[in-house]
Design a protein around this motif. Sequence first.
Motif, PDB file in Angstrom:
ATOM      1  N   MET A   1       8.658  -4.037  21.196  1.00 31.10           N
ATOM      2  CA  MET A   1       9.961  -4.348  21.768  1.00 31.10           C
ATOM      3  C   MET A   1       9.844  -5.220  23.017  1.00 31.10           C
ATOM      4  O   MET A   1       8.833  -5.168  23.733  1.00 31.10           O
TER       5      MET A   1
ATOM      6  N   ASP B   1      15.060  -9.552  14.911  1.00 33.16           N
ATOM      7  CA  ASP B   1      15.443  -8.403  14.094  1.00 33.16           C
ATOM      8  C   ASP B   1      16.747  -8.773  13.401  1.00 33.16           C
ATOM      9  O   ASP B   1      17.839  -8.629  13.968  1.00 33.16           O
TER      10      ASP B   1
ATOM     11  N   ASP C   1       7.701  -3.453   9.962  1.00 32.48           N
ATOM     12  CA  ASP C   1       7.575  -2.221  10.751  1.00 32.48           C
ATOM     13  C   ASP C   1       6.177  -2.048  11.345  1.00 32.48           C
ATOM     14  O   ASP C   1       5.857  -0.993  11.889  1.00 32.48           O
TER      15      ASP C   1
ATOM     16  N   ASP D   1      15.451  -3.181  16.873  1.00 32.39           N
ATOM     17  CA  ASP D   1      14.524  -2.069  16.677  1.00 32.39           C
ATOM     18  C   ASP D   1      13.273  -2.593  15.983  1.00 32.39           C
ATOM     19  O   ASP D   1      13.208  -2.689  14.754  1.00 32.39           O
TER      20      ASP D   1
ATOM     21  N   ARG E   1      12.113  -9.691  10.334  1.00 32.71           N
ATOM     22  CA  ARG E   1      11.746  -8.788  11.434  1.00 32.71           C
ATOM     23  C   ARG E   1      10.325  -9.143  11.875  1.00 32.71           C
ATOM     24  O   ARG E   1       9.363  -8.927  11.129  1.00 32.71           O
TER      25      ARG E   1
END
Length: 358
Positions: free
Chosen positions: A6, A40, A124, A2, A72
């Motif tokens: 992606m 990830d 993020d 996630d 990430r």
Amino acid sequence: MDLPVMPPVLPMLAKSVAKIPPGMQYEAKWDGFRAIVHRDGDEIQLGSRTGKPLTRYFPELVSALKENLPDRCVVDGEIVIVHGGRLDFDRLTERIHPAKSRVDLLASTTPASFVAFDLLALGDRSLLDAPLTDRRSALCSALSTTRPPVHLAPATTDPALAQQWFEQFEGAGLDGVVAKPLDLPYRPDARLMFKIKHERTADVVVAGFRFHKSGPIVGSLLLGLHDDRGALQHVGVCAAFPMKRRAELVGELAPLRMEDVSNHPWAAWAEESAHESARLPGAQSRWTGKKDLSWVPLRPERVCEVAYDHMEGDRFRHTAQFRRWRPDRTPESCTYAQLDEVVGYDLAAVLGAGPAAV
């Protein structure tokens, strides 16, 4: 997995220009497999230039990337194999093998490295819309402690240094220089960067052709050079012709077509064992799959001049570009001796050229 960006992601591309443009960020052009890395946590995915997965072919990089990349992130870079102080593309292609046992063996005997040169996401946050200067700064911070086999690609904004790299780095197997506008956002599959590659010319023997996939017109010319034993070795193809010219070539080459190929220098091309001792056209590869590689043999009597960027061993690394016919040259005069010898340069010096200048 996630992440804010992606998989699959198609990498941003470059278009060819003749000279190094001013006012940009400059990097070496690596000669390997372009790869987008998604990480990830414990999940790692390596995606190819076409979006196909590469992860299974480079198990040694999975562990190395876990050790060197942020938890990430999405990183754009190049998978390379170093041999004898320079990049070795042939050894890299050997890694695309269906047998896991073979992949594991090569991962141990000819391990790959990863050279990172762009950052698409961190944590993020997607960085696709961020300018190159911000992405480069974030990449340098994120990989400040990276260790081999993961490397941070050197970059500079000094065009004089970029020109020096262009002249020197070829000796380490690199492919030229890439120039990137400083305010450029990351746009997948768009040709918004610039690549400056070496171009040289050579006189070669035309010893065959393949038909075009669209019909009975010439798709590519098969090119040869004589080695020091006098044997004609297949060195590559030239293929960029307008459709009208492809049709004309069928007629021009018709008088050279051979009904009996027993006397052709590459008559043994259909025998798999023959490819082990000589470079012949028609060998199946893992990249072409079931693609028809049959060809039309020609009496090796015509010579043409082609432009090429560099050699990979004894062949042209990329498709050559047709320049002109050379009726003044004899086929026997087309030898490897005419090719430029590139001065060697240690790849370790390239990777030690400094992480950033932006």
